[in-house]
Design an enzyme around this catalytic site. Structure first.
Site, PDB file in Angstrom:
ATOM      1  N   ALA A 123     -13.869  -2.533 -20.847  1.00  0.00           N
ATOM      2  CA  ALA A 123     -14.127  -3.632 -21.784  1.00  0.00           C
ATOM      3  C   ALA A 123     -12.824  -4.068 -22.455  1.00  0.00           C
ATOM      4  O   ALA A 123     -12.539  -5.262 -22.574  1.00  0.00           O
ATOM      5  CB  ALA A 123     -15.145  -3.195 -22.826  1.00  0.00           C
ATOM      6  N   ASP A 124     -12.001  -3.080 -22.846  1.00  0.00           N
ATOM      7  CA  ASP A 124     -10.721  -3.417 -23.472  1.00  0.00           C
ATOM      8  C   ASP A 124      -9.805  -4.133 -22.482  1.00  0.00           C
ATOM      9  O   ASP A 124      -9.085  -5.063 -22.831  1.00  0.00           O
ATOM     10  CB  ASP A 124     -10.019  -2.147 -23.972  1.00  0.00           C
ATOM     11  CG  ASP A 124     -10.604  -1.683 -25.301  1.00  0.00           C
ATOM     12  OD1 ASP A 124     -11.405  -2.451 -25.885  1.00  0.00           O
ATOM     13  OD2 ASP A 124     -10.287  -0.557 -25.738  1.00  0.00           O
ATOM     14  N   ASP A 132      -1.331  -8.438  14.046  1.00  0.00           N
ATOM     15  CA  ASP A 132      -2.051  -9.631  13.604  1.00  0.00           C
ATOM     16  C   ASP A 132      -2.511  -9.446  12.154  1.00  0.00           C
ATOM     17  O   ASP A 132      -3.670  -9.146  11.887  1.00  0.00           O
ATOM     18  CB  ASP A 132      -3.251  -9.858  14.536  1.00  0.00           C
ATOM     19  CG  ASP A 132      -3.808 -11.256  14.396  1.00  0.00           C
ATOM     20  OD1 ASP A 132      -3.204 -12.063  13.660  1.00  0.00           O
ATOM     21  OD2 ASP A 132      -4.838 -11.544  15.024  1.00  0.00           O
ATOM     22  N   TYR A 141       9.012  -3.918  10.008  1.00  0.00           N
ATOM     23  CA  TYR A 141       9.686  -4.260  11.264  1.00  0.00           C
ATOM     24  C   TYR A 141      10.922  -5.134  11.081  1.00  0.00           C
ATOM     25  O   TYR A 141      11.564  -5.515  12.038  1.00  0.00           O
ATOM     26  CB  TYR A 141       8.719  -4.929  12.242  1.00  0.00           C
ATOM     27  CG  TYR A 141       7.959  -6.121  11.673  1.00  0.00           C
ATOM     28  CD1 TYR A 141       8.628  -7.282  11.277  1.00  0.00           C
ATOM     29  CD2 TYR A 141       6.574  -6.087  11.527  1.00  0.00           C
ATOM     30  CE1 TYR A 141       7.944  -8.362  10.762  1.00  0.00           C
ATOM     31  CE2 TYR A 141       5.883  -7.170  11.003  1.00  0.00           C
ATOM     32  CZ  TYR A 141       6.577  -8.295  10.625  1.00  0.00           C
ATOM     33  OH  TYR A 141       5.899  -9.353  10.099  1.00  0.00           O
ATOM     34  N   CYS A 185     -11.744 -47.996   9.783  1.00  0.00           N
ATOM     35  CA  CYS A 185     -11.473 -49.279   9.125  1.00  0.00           C
ATOM     36  C   CYS A 185     -11.800 -50.469  10.014  1.00  0.00           C
ATOM     37  O   CYS A 185     -11.691 -51.615   9.586  1.00  0.00           O
ATOM     38  CB  CYS A 185     -10.020 -49.353   8.659  1.00  0.00           C
ATOM     39  SG  CYS A 185      -8.836 -49.553  10.000  1.00  0.00           S
ATOM     40  N   GLU A 211       8.033  -4.291  20.640  1.00  0.00           N
ATOM     41  CA  GLU A 211       7.068  -3.666  19.747  1.00  0.00           C
ATOM     42  C   GLU A 211       5.851  -4.563  19.598  1.00  0.00           C
ATOM     43  O   GLU A 211       5.949  -5.769  19.818  1.00  0.00           O
ATOM     44  CB  GLU A 211       7.720  -3.450  18.375  1.00  0.00           C
ATOM     45  CG  GLU A 211       7.941  -4.757  17.627  1.00  0.00           C
ATOM     46  CD  GLU A 211       9.033  -4.690  16.567  1.00  0.00           C
ATOM     47  OE1 GLU A 211      10.209  -4.535  16.946  1.00  0.00           O
ATOM     48  OE2 GLU A 211       8.693  -4.801  15.386  1.00  0.00           O
ATOM     49  N   ARG A 216       4.897 -14.725   2.798  1.00  0.00           N
ATOM     50  CA  ARG A 216       5.852 -15.566   3.494  1.00  0.00           C
ATOM     51  C   ARG A 216       5.855 -17.003   2.959  1.00  0.00           C
ATOM     52  O   ARG A 216       6.897 -17.619   2.845  1.00  0.00           O
ATOM     53  CB  ARG A 216       5.505 -15.563   4.981  1.00  0.00           C
ATOM     54  CG  ARG A 216       6.341 -16.482   5.795  1.00  0.00           C
ATOM     55  CD  ARG A 216       6.206 -16.145   7.266  1.00  0.00           C
ATOM     56  NE  ARG A 216       6.979 -17.082   8.023  1.00  0.00           N
ATOM     57  CZ  ARG A 216       6.472 -18.181   8.561  1.00  0.00           C
ATOM     58  NH1 ARG A 216       5.202 -18.442   8.451  1.00  0.00           N
ATOM     59  NH2 ARG A 216       7.235 -19.008   9.220  1.00  0.00           N
ATOM     60  N   CYS A 252      -5.870 -48.884   6.379  1.00  0.00           N
ATOM     61  CA  CYS A 252      -6.894 -47.988   6.935  1.00  0.00           C
ATOM     62  C   CYS A 252      -7.050 -46.800   5.990  1.00  0.00           C
ATOM     63  O   CYS A 252      -6.100 -46.060   5.761  1.00  0.00           O
ATOM     64  CB  CYS A 252      -6.492 -47.497   8.317  1.00  0.00           C
ATOM     65  SG  CYS A 252      -7.599 -46.221   8.956  1.00  0.00           S
ATOM     66  N   LYS A 274       3.060  -7.052  18.269  1.00  0.00           N
ATOM     67  CA  LYS A 274       3.008  -8.087  17.249  1.00  0.00           C
ATOM     68  C   LYS A 274       1.702  -7.880  16.491  1.00  0.00           C
ATOM     69  O   LYS A 274       0.613  -8.050  17.048  1.00  0.00           O
ATOM     70  CB  LYS A 274       3.041  -9.473  17.884  1.00  0.00           C
ATOM     71  CG  LYS A 274       3.016 -10.598  16.869  1.00  0.00           C
ATOM     72  CD  LYS A 274       3.372 -11.919  17.524  1.00  0.00           C
ATOM     73  CE  LYS A 274       3.578 -13.021  16.508  1.00  0.00           C
ATOM     74  NZ  LYS A 274       2.408 -13.334  15.715  1.00  0.00           N
ATOM     75  N   LYS A 280       2.996 -13.535  23.798  1.00  0.00           N
ATOM     76  CA  LYS A 280       1.590 -13.486  23.389  1.00  0.00           C
ATOM     77  C   LYS A 280       0.697 -12.969  24.506  1.00  0.00           C
ATOM     78  O   LYS A 280       0.960 -13.211  25.676  1.00  0.00           O
ATOM     79  CB  LYS A 280       1.127 -14.907  23.008  1.00  0.00           C
ATOM     80  CG  LYS A 280       1.822 -15.502  21.796  1.00  0.00           C
ATOM     81  CD  LYS A 280       1.465 -14.717  20.559  1.00  0.00           C
ATOM     82  CE  LYS A 280       1.681 -15.477  19.281  1.00  0.00           C
ATOM     83  NZ  LYS A 280       0.780 -16.545  19.005  1.00  0.00           N
ATOM     84  N   CYS A 295     -10.915 -48.758  15.294  1.00  0.00           N
ATOM     85  CA  CYS A 295     -10.813 -47.588  14.434  1.00  0.00           C
ATOM     86  C   CYS A 295     -12.161 -47.306  13.781  1.00  0.00           C
ATOM     87  O   CYS A 295     -12.736 -48.192  13.141  1.00  0.00           O
ATOM     88  CB  CYS A 295      -9.753 -47.836  13.359  1.00  0.00           C
ATOM     89  SG  CYS A 295      -9.713 -46.546  12.100  1.00  0.00           S
ATOM     90  N   CYS A 328      -4.855 -46.615  15.552  1.00  0.00           N
ATOM     91  CA  CYS A 328      -5.366 -47.668  14.688  1.00  0.00           C
ATOM     92  C   CYS A 328      -4.171 -48.453  14.163  1.00  0.00           C
ATOM     93  O   CYS A 328      -3.190 -47.873  13.696  1.00  0.00           O
ATOM     94  CB  CYS A 328      -6.122 -47.028  13.533  1.00  0.00           C
ATOM     95  SG  CYS A 328      -6.335 -48.104  12.118  1.00  0.00           S
TER      96      CYS A 328
HETATM   97  S1  IVH Z   1       9.780 -10.109  13.507  1.00  0.00           S
HETATM   98  C1  IVH Z   1      12.882 -13.266  12.163  1.00  0.00           C
HETATM   99  N1  IVH Z   1       8.073  -8.332  14.374  1.00  0.00           N
HETATM  100  O1  IVH Z   1       4.739 -12.701  13.494  1.00  0.00           O
HETATM  101  C2  IVH Z   1      11.744 -12.585  12.815  1.00  0.00           C
HETATM  102  N2  IVH Z   1       7.214 -10.300  13.363  1.00  0.00           N
HETATM  103  O2  IVH Z   1       5.203 -15.388  14.560  1.00  0.00           O
HETATM  104  C3  IVH Z   1      10.849 -11.906  11.876  1.00  0.00           C
HETATM  105  N3  IVH Z   1       4.772 -10.350  13.193  1.00  0.00           N
HETATM  106  O3  IVH Z   1       5.907 -14.174  10.553  1.00  0.00           O
HETATM  107  C4  IVH Z   1       9.581 -11.487  12.457  1.00  0.00           C
HETATM  108  N4  IVH Z   1       4.402  -8.385  14.105  1.00  0.00           N
HETATM  109  O4  IVH Z   1       4.310 -12.182  10.337  1.00  0.00           O
HETATM  110  C5  IVH Z   1       8.228  -9.538  13.786  1.00  0.00           C
HETATM  111  N5  IVH Z   1       6.658  -6.651  15.122  1.00  0.00           N
HETATM  112  C6  IVH Z   1       6.825  -7.825  14.547  1.00  0.00           C
HETATM  113  C7  IVH Z   1       5.736  -8.596  14.111  1.00  0.00           C
HETATM  114  C8  IVH Z   1       5.969  -9.840  13.527  1.00  0.00           C
HETATM  115  C9  IVH Z   1       3.845  -9.443  13.552  1.00  0.00           C
HETATM  116  C10 IVH Z   1       4.473 -11.653  12.595  1.00  0.00           C
HETATM  117  C11 IVH Z   1       5.252 -12.000  11.348  1.00  0.00           C
HETATM  118  C12 IVH Z   1       5.934 -13.302  11.634  1.00  0.00           C
HETATM  119  C13 IVH Z   1       5.125 -13.823  12.767  1.00  0.00           C
HETATM  120  C14 IVH Z   1       5.960 -14.738  13.626  1.00  0.00           C
END
Ligand code: IVH
Length: 765
Positions: A49-50, A135, A251, A447, A131, A154, A468, A133, A339, A444, A462
């Site tokens: 509460a505080d 998500d 990373y 408009c 390494e 970011r 528009c 990536k 990817k 369009c 358009c």
């Molecule tokens: S290096 C200057 N390493 O991917 C490079 N990014 O598409 C700095 N991300 O904004 C990024 N895993 O959020 C790097 N092993 C990894 C990563 C990674 C995920 C993300 C990161 C970055 C985005 C770029």
């Protein structure tokens, strides 16, 4: 409780600014201590509460004294919950994104282009790290003398949100480091594991079911671990973040007071030794084949990992090479994200809607029966353009074997990473009997103006311009967007509202800056309206006032002129330095711009005629003839070549800029806007370098670096690099084999140095 001091609290309104500031800072400290205790100790010194009372008081103070927000910026580094939204943090070193590779070939090309840039031959050793990536969402953690002092998202790469208070609640982050550089910014990904994500959604659901309130809202479950991580980190109440099981992989890094290591691999080892979690699937690789092998290995393990990954990141291992390679405008040359293949699903196409964008483009959007594609529910997807629906690509070649797409069809949806899902294929065996070919509108839908498709353009547009409403609204949304005017409290939602407002409309950018003066004592008084407290109206006026001073490049980008992107706008601003100078030059170049367009058309006509008669097209003659007929004054030709000669600005952008400035409605809107603004000229990058502002020409063979590297380095130091010697040239860098350029420079008395001389000149800059 303590903190607010007196036992009888003064009304917030009656405080002096000085008292308010003092109390605010005290509360901030108190709240932060309570936050820390809340999740790290069994015996909190302050009751819930505080805590709530203190927090309410804190927010009231912020409301009443908006200038305290400035203190919140610093104080937030000691971890305070901030009222609506987070304060901003300017990253000491920009947070970049990564270029993408999809095919094996792209990985080969990545290696080739790095070698080319560095001038390494195929046999030279070049190693990489590979390494996963992750998500999640990236976070930058700043440690000073071993203490975590700031955490920021970011954002747009230059400024992010200050989430320090929240980051401090994340158990997985070291809060104090020993043996670290005095300044160390660690960057990495915040994410949530699969089991934690499931458990969180289960908790939210259980809490909802246990709530006896008959009017309760639907529970808000998270769609995927990434959203859950983002939602948890970007909480205004850090006590909620504290309850969420967030994790972090380090990373990368930002500002450093001393290097971490000589290689990427070594730097990551160092971060691990300092107590950061680093990804165990990281490997050192010595060739593209090696990278691809590691990619396959990670791909195989993907399903068994307990967190989401969407690809593999490759980085040049040697940090001195990383430095030489440097950056393009938003991505490093030394890294790439490979990817994983896109995910697919089949569903029914329920309707095709047409959206009108900021430049008038009519974009077909597929409305789909909702379907899960790779863990995300998709109900809208892009259909690109008219031809795409018909089964043709931009060159008129068949795609999908020429199958068209119709409402009612069974279609394949494709989603790769965070890009907009698209409709990729159609199953004709499931086409309903009554399905009819889609008729793309020629007017369009917003408009009613003509929607025309120009020769060679895949897109129908358009022609309504700012009459528009759809274009006007989209342009305004772009105008206030983050990389443009970025006005706090005036986002896309508010723009839509004000555009429709009968008493206090915003229909053009200039209207934003007259909003307050038009907000008179009648029906329209903003602060009297529902949802617009006195405070939020005055916050809006303050936010708008703050942007009356704006950088030239930002302003130009904000105007939303077709083809004028962020980089092009900045280049133009750098080149002209002043709005009026640019406007005059663009006006001056108009005749040449039109002649250029006429020449393009003549060239196209010649191509068609030649094809019809089966003869070789005399394109150059057709162009020259058209140009001669246009009779362009020399001054216009000069202005046009100056405009389109700016590095990165070609004829397409030049024409578009010229059209916008010659369009009387648009021009009137620019001029009206300009009257409200103070435009700040751009600063040349690295003003204090010895070559800043100079025009440099490279010729002959360079032996210690490639031409591309030399050019990029010179530009980073603020020089303009030109391909030919003229009176404007300040310096010629001549390697062995320099010919006519060296002679011309000598004739014109231009300073000439060799490669070593150049390196000496820029050494230390
Ligand atoms: S290096 C200057 N390493 O991917 C490079 N990014 O598409 C700095 N991300 O904004 C990024 N895993 O959020 C790097 N092993 C990894 C990563 C990674 C995920 C993300 C990161 C970055 C985005 C770029």
């Amino acid at each position: 409780m303590t903190g607010s001091g007196d036992s009888v609290e003064k009304q917030v309104e009656n405080l002096t600014a000085e008292d308010a500031r003092e109390e605010f800072l005290e509360l901030q400290t108190l709240l932060w201590a309570a936050n820390r205790e809340y999740h790290s100790s069994d015996a909190p010194s302050i009751s819930d509460a505080d805590y709530d009372t203190a927090k309410r008081r804190y927010l009231d103070l912020l409301d009443q004294f908006p200038e305290l927000r400035k203190n919140a910026t610093q104080a937030a580094t000691v971890g305070a919950p901030i009222a609506d939204g987070f304060t901003k943090v300017t990253h000491a070193v920009r947070m970049l994104s990564l270029g993408n590779a999809f095919e094996d070939e792209d990985v080969q090309n990545f290696d080739t282009s790095i070698r080319k840039y560095l001038g390494l031959d195929r046999e030279a050793a070049l190693s990489y790290t590979a390494e996963p990536k992750i998500d999640g969402l990236s976070l930058s953690l700043r440690y000073e003398n071993g203490e975590l002092v700031q955490a920021a998202t970011r954002g747009d790469g230059e400024t992010g949100e200050n989430v320090t208070a929240n980051a401090r609640t994340i158990q997985a982050l070291p809060h104090r480091l020993t043996g670290a550089p005095a300044i160390l910014e660690v960057r990495g990904e915040v994410y949530m594991s699969h089991p934690d994500f499931e458990a969180l959604n289960a908790r939210i659901l259980a809490k909802h079911q246990a709530d006896p309130n008959p009017n309760k809202k639907e529970p808000k479950l998270f769609a995927n671990p990434r959203n859950a991580a983002a939602g948890s980190l970007r909480q205004l109440d850090s006590r909620i973040t504290a309850e969420r099981p967030l994790r972090f992989f380090a990373y990368a890094w930002g500002e450093l007071s001393e290097p971490l290591a000589e290689t990427q691999w070594g730097a990551i080892e160092r971060l691990a030794a300092l107590g950061f979690e680093t990804n165990p699937l990281t490997a050192q690789c010595s060739s593209p084949a090696d990278l691809l092998a590691h990619y396959r290995q990670i791909e195989e393990q993907r399903a068994s990992l307990d967190y989401d990954i969407d690809g593999v990141v490759y980085k040049v291992d040697d940090l001195s090479l990383q430095e030489r390679l440097g950056f393009r405008s938003t991505t490093p040359r030394w890294a790439i994200a490979h990817k994983f293949p896109a995910e697919l699903a089949w569903t029914r196409l329920e309707a095709i809607d047409i959206q009108v964008g900021r430049t008038g483009a009519l974009s077909p959007v597929a409305r789909l029966q909702p379907v899960t594609v790779g863990g995300v529910v998709v109900s809208n997807a892009t259909l690109h353009n008219e031809d795409y629906i018909k089964g043709f690509d931009s060159k008129g070649e068949e795609i999908r074997g020429g199958k068209d797409i119709r409402v009612g069809d069974w279609v394949q949806v494709y989603r790769a990473g965070d890009v907009i899902p698209k409709v990729a294929d159609v199953d004709l065996t499931k086409r309903p009997d009554d399905a009819v070919p889609f008729e793309f509108p020629t007017t369009c839908p917003e408009c009613g103006s003509q929607a025309v498709r120009e020769e060679g353009d895949a897109v129908r547009r358009c022609v309504g311009g700012i009459i528009c409403p759809a274009q006007a609204v989209e342009k305004l949304k772009h105008f206030v967007s983050r990389k443009a005017f970025d006005i706090d409290g005036l986002g896309a939602k508010q723009i839509e509202m004000f555009y429709e407002d009968e008493h206090l409309p915003i229909r053009t950018p200039a209207d934003i800056f007259t909003l307050q003066s038009r907000d008179s004592e009648n029906l329209s008084k903003l602060e009297k309206r529902k949802g617009w407290g006195d405070q939020s109206a005055s916050n809006l006026w303050a936010a708008i006032d703050e942007k009356r001073t704006i950088a030239f490049g930002r302003l130009l980008f904000a105007l939303g002129i077709r083809h004028v992107g962020e980089v092009g706008a900045r280049d133009l601003a750098l080149h002209y330095g002043d709005w009026d100078v640019m406007a005059q030059a663009v006006d001056m170049a108009r005749a040449a711009a039109l002649a250029h367009r006429a020449a393009d058309e003549a060239e196209e006509a010649e191509r068609v005629a030649a094809a019809e008669h089966g003869r070789r097209a005399r394109v150059k003659e057709a162009r020259d003839r058209a140009l001669a007929e246009s009779n362009v004054p020399d001054a216009a030709t000069a202005a046009w070549s100056d405009l389109t000669g700016v590095d990165g600005i070609g004829a397409t952008l030049g024409l578009s800029l010229s059209d916008a400035f010659a369009n009387s409605d648009e021009r009137a809107a620019f001029d009206a806007l300009r009257a409200h603004l103070t435009i700040v000229p751009p600063e040349a990058p690295q003003k204090d370098s010895p070559v800043a502002g100079k025009t440099v020409v490279f010729t002959g063979t360079l032996e210690k670096m490639t031409r591309a590297e030399a050019k990029a380095r010179a530009e980073a130091l603020g020089a303009k690099v030109s391909g030919s010697v003229s009176k404007k040239t300040d310096l010629l860098v001549a390697g062995p084999g320099a010919g006519s350029k060296a002679k011309k420079a000598a004739d014109l008395g231009i300073e000439t140095v060799d490669e070593d001389g150049w390196l000496e000149l820029i050494a230390g800059a």
